[in-house]
Structure formats: C-alpha cells, structure tokens
Design a protein around this motif. Structure first.
Motif, PDB file in Angstrom:
ATOM      1  N   GLU A 205       0.780  -1.139  -0.261  1.00 60.40           N
ATOM      2  CA  GLU A 205       0.066   0.011   0.245  1.00 60.40           C
ATOM      3  C   GLU A 205       0.867   1.165  -0.081  1.00 60.40           C
ATOM      4  O   GLU A 205       0.298   2.190  -0.681  1.00 60.40           O
ATOM      5  CB  GLU A 205      -0.980   0.189   1.168  1.00 60.40           C
ATOM      6  CG  GLU A 205      -1.925  -1.000   0.989  1.00 60.40           C
ATOM      7  CD  GLU A 205      -2.894  -1.261   2.392  1.00 60.40           C
ATOM      8  OE1 GLU A 205      -2.661  -0.524   3.222  1.00 60.40           O
ATOM      9  OE2 GLU A 205      -3.584  -1.950   2.479  1.00 60.40           O
ATOM     10  N   GLN A 206       1.889   1.241   0.732  1.00 58.91           N
ATOM     11  CA  GLN A 206       2.667   2.395   0.866  1.00 58.91           C
ATOM     12  C   GLN A 206       3.286   2.567  -0.459  1.00 58.91           C
ATOM     13  O   GLN A 206       3.777   3.678  -1.008  1.00 58.91           O
ATOM     14  CB  GLN A 206       4.069   1.820   1.831  1.00 58.91           C
ATOM     15  CG  GLN A 206       4.754   3.289   2.184  1.00 58.91           C
ATOM     16  CD  GLN A 206       5.728   3.337   3.216  1.00 58.91           C
ATOM     17  OE1 GLN A 206       6.094   2.115   3.852  1.00 58.91           O
ATOM     18  NE2 GLN A 206       6.185   4.559   3.712  1.00 58.91           N
ATOM     19  N   SER A 209       0.658   4.009  -3.021  1.00 56.68           N
ATOM     20  CA  SER A 209       0.426   5.364  -2.692  1.00 56.68           C
ATOM     21  C   SER A 209       1.568   6.311  -3.281  1.00 56.68           C
ATOM     22  O   SER A 209       1.361   7.310  -3.930  1.00 56.68           O
ATOM     23  CB  SER A 209       0.459   5.482  -1.333  1.00 56.68           C
ATOM     24  OG  SER A 209       0.422   6.977  -0.753  1.00 56.68           O
ATOM     25  N   TRP A 210       2.764   5.875  -3.098  1.00 51.58           N
ATOM     26  CA  TRP A 210       3.920   6.566  -3.822  1.00 51.58           C
ATOM     27  C   TRP A 210       3.792   6.640  -5.286  1.00 51.58           C
ATOM     28  O   TRP A 210       3.924   7.851  -5.980  1.00 51.58           O
ATOM     29  CB  TRP A 210       5.286   5.922  -3.565  1.00 51.58           C
ATOM     30  CG  TRP A 210       6.460   6.587  -3.970  1.00 51.58           C
ATOM     31  CD1 TRP A 210       7.044   7.642  -3.496  1.00 51.58           C
ATOM     32  CD2 TRP A 210       6.941   5.886  -4.984  1.00 51.58           C
ATOM     33  NE1 TRP A 210       8.277   7.854  -4.585  1.00 51.58           N
ATOM     34  CE2 TRP A 210       8.223   6.995  -5.390  1.00 51.58           C
ATOM     35  CE3 TRP A 210       6.992   4.919  -6.039  1.00 51.58           C
ATOM     36  CZ2 TRP A 210       9.188   6.584  -6.354  1.00 51.58           C
ATOM     37  CZ3 TRP A 210       7.747   4.659  -6.982  1.00 51.58           C
ATOM     38  CH2 TRP A 210       8.894   5.484  -7.087  1.00 51.58           C
ATOM     39  N   HIS A 212       1.015   6.521  -7.094  1.00 48.47           N
ATOM     40  CA  HIS A 212      -0.141   7.443  -7.451  1.00 48.47           C
ATOM     41  C   HIS A 212      -0.067   8.797  -7.388  1.00 48.47           C
ATOM     42  O   HIS A 212      -0.446   9.352  -8.021  1.00 48.47           O
ATOM     43  CB  HIS A 212      -1.485   7.013  -6.419  1.00 48.47           C
ATOM     44  CG  HIS A 212      -1.820   5.781  -6.993  1.00 48.47           C
ATOM     45  ND1 HIS A 212      -2.848   4.927  -6.174  1.00 48.47           N
ATOM     46  CD2 HIS A 212      -1.892   5.041  -8.008  1.00 48.47           C
ATOM     47  CE1 HIS A 212      -3.286   4.021  -6.807  1.00 48.47           C
ATOM     48  NE2 HIS A 212      -2.972   3.815  -7.814  1.00 48.47           N
ATOM     49  N   GLN A 213       1.197   9.145  -6.483  1.00 43.67           N
ATOM     50  CA  GLN A 213       1.352  10.359  -6.388  1.00 43.67           C
ATOM     51  C   GLN A 213       2.425  10.910  -7.281  1.00 43.67           C
ATOM     52  O   GLN A 213       2.807  12.056  -7.270  1.00 43.67           O
ATOM     53  CB  GLN A 213       2.297  10.668  -4.850  1.00 43.67           C
ATOM     54  CG  GLN A 213       0.977  10.418  -3.916  1.00 43.67           C
ATOM     55  CD  GLN A 213       1.809  10.583  -2.556  1.00 43.67           C
ATOM     56  OE1 GLN A 213       2.739  10.940  -2.399  1.00 43.67           O
ATOM     57  NE2 GLN A 213       1.175  10.098  -1.263  1.00 43.67           N
TER      58      GLN A 213
END
Length: 223
Positions: A205-206, A209-210, A212-213
């Motif tokens: 998930e981390q 998230s990275w 997607h940014q």
C-alpha cells in the motif's frame, strides 16, 4: 513454511533501535524471523491454525516453533530492516519502494527470458547496465551486482541497494521504455498487483500510494 523444533534453530536477542528492550530473532539456515505470537502448550491447535492461515492463505513466510511447554509463530524479516525501524521513516520507506521496484524489474526480465529467449534477456541486461551507468545508480558497478538485482528475491535479500527516490523514478521510467521496445506493447505494465502480491500488505500500500502521487501511475497501472 516450516515446522521446527528448538534444536533446529538459534534464537538471539537484538537491541530495539529506539526502545529499551531486546527483540528475539530466530535464525534458521541463514534466514531470520521475528516473533509474531506466543502460545501456551495447551494452545497447540491455535498456533497451528495461525501458522497455516499465514502461510497457506496469506502467503507469508512463517515458522512454527514447537517446544515442550509452548508454541510460537515467527515471520520472516530482513535483519537490517528490523534494526532500522527506529531510524526514521525515510530509510524504511526507501527500502520498501526499492523492493517493489526490483520486483517489477525482475518481472519484466523474467518475461523477456521466458517469452523472447535467452539472447534477448542478455540484451536486456546490457541495456539495463547502460541505464545504471548513465544515471549513476549506486551499487551497480559490475555485472555480478546487476545479475543479483535481476535474480535474487528482494523480499528475502539482506542487500537492498541504497537508492534514492529519484533513482527509483528513473528506473521505472526507463524500464517502461525498455519493456515497450522489447515487447512491442505496454501490457507488461498493467495489473502489477500480481507482481507485488508477496509484499506485506502495508508495504504494498505504501508503494502504491507513492506510485499514485507520481506521473508513473499513468504507465504502471493497477487493476
């Protein structure tokens, strides 16, 4: 993964990086495991049930340690990552991001080898070496180091390269272009959850998230 007896393993204590306590670490055949849960002798069925659930259903690398007076479940961990836990989020985050990027790199490499043959795999390795040299990636100085990056599971290796976020972004950008050239399409970069499924849920998930940014999410696509 394994059901072991006390005589099979070595248990040592390491200092917690930011707390006044010792952490038990189980060593077995060069692999390290951290204590997840302890059970009394009468809870043998509960211990086995947890171990089976983690290994069979969740794909975790775990050890069930059977002792006369107790049972315990241990989860595989990289010792260097364990010792870095208290050194701030940056080191831990970079290690996780690097592992995920190496999994994607290896997936492309293995697909090239399986689908296009060994000659193309060798060609890919040469192209990758040029990229590492061009962008001055640390710890990619020789062919043996690069071969290890392509073949050794980064979730089990104690030698994750010390790369920064700019290196990881560059790697995924260049890897995308390489894959497109070799396969003639971008399907290799779609549905990447399967490639990352062996990562711990929080770590995956981390990384997502990275991703997607960044602009990379337009290339490396999740289902």
């Amino acid at each position: 993964m394994f059901i072991l007896k006390r005589a099979d393993v070595e248990i040592t204590m390491v200092q917690h990086p930011n707390r006044e306590q010792q952490i038990p670490v189980l060593n077995y055949q060069g692999q390290t495991f951290r204590l997840m849960k302890m059970f009394e002798a009468k809870q043998a069925d509960d211990a086995r049930a947890l171990w089976r659930d983690l290994t069979d259903n969740k794909g975790k690398a775990c050890v069930l340690l059977e002792e006369p007076d107790r049972y315990s479940v241990w989860g595989k961990v990289r010792l260097d990552q364990l010792l870095k836990e208290g050194h701030g989020p940056t080191d831990s985050k970079l290690s996780i991001l690097t592992q995920a990027c190496l999994l994607l790199l290896q997936a492309v490499y293995f697909d090239i080898e399986d689908l296009l043959g060994s000659k193309q795999a060798v060609s890919f390795q040469k192209d990758l070496t040029k990229i590492f040299q061009k962008f001055k990636f640390p710890q990619t100085d020789d062919s043996k180091a690069i071969e290890m990056l392509l073949t050794v599971n980064p979730l089990e290796s104690l030698k994750i390269p010390s790369w920064q976020e700019n290196h990881l972004s560059t790697l995924l950008q260049e890897l995308y272009e390489l894959g497109k050239n070799y396969f003639g399409n971008t399907s290799f970069a779609e549905g990447i959850e399967e490639v990352l499924e062996d990562m711990a849920d929080d770590d995956r998930e981390q990384f997502v998230s990275w991703l997607h940014q960044s602009s990379l999410s337009k290339q490396w696509v999740m289902n």
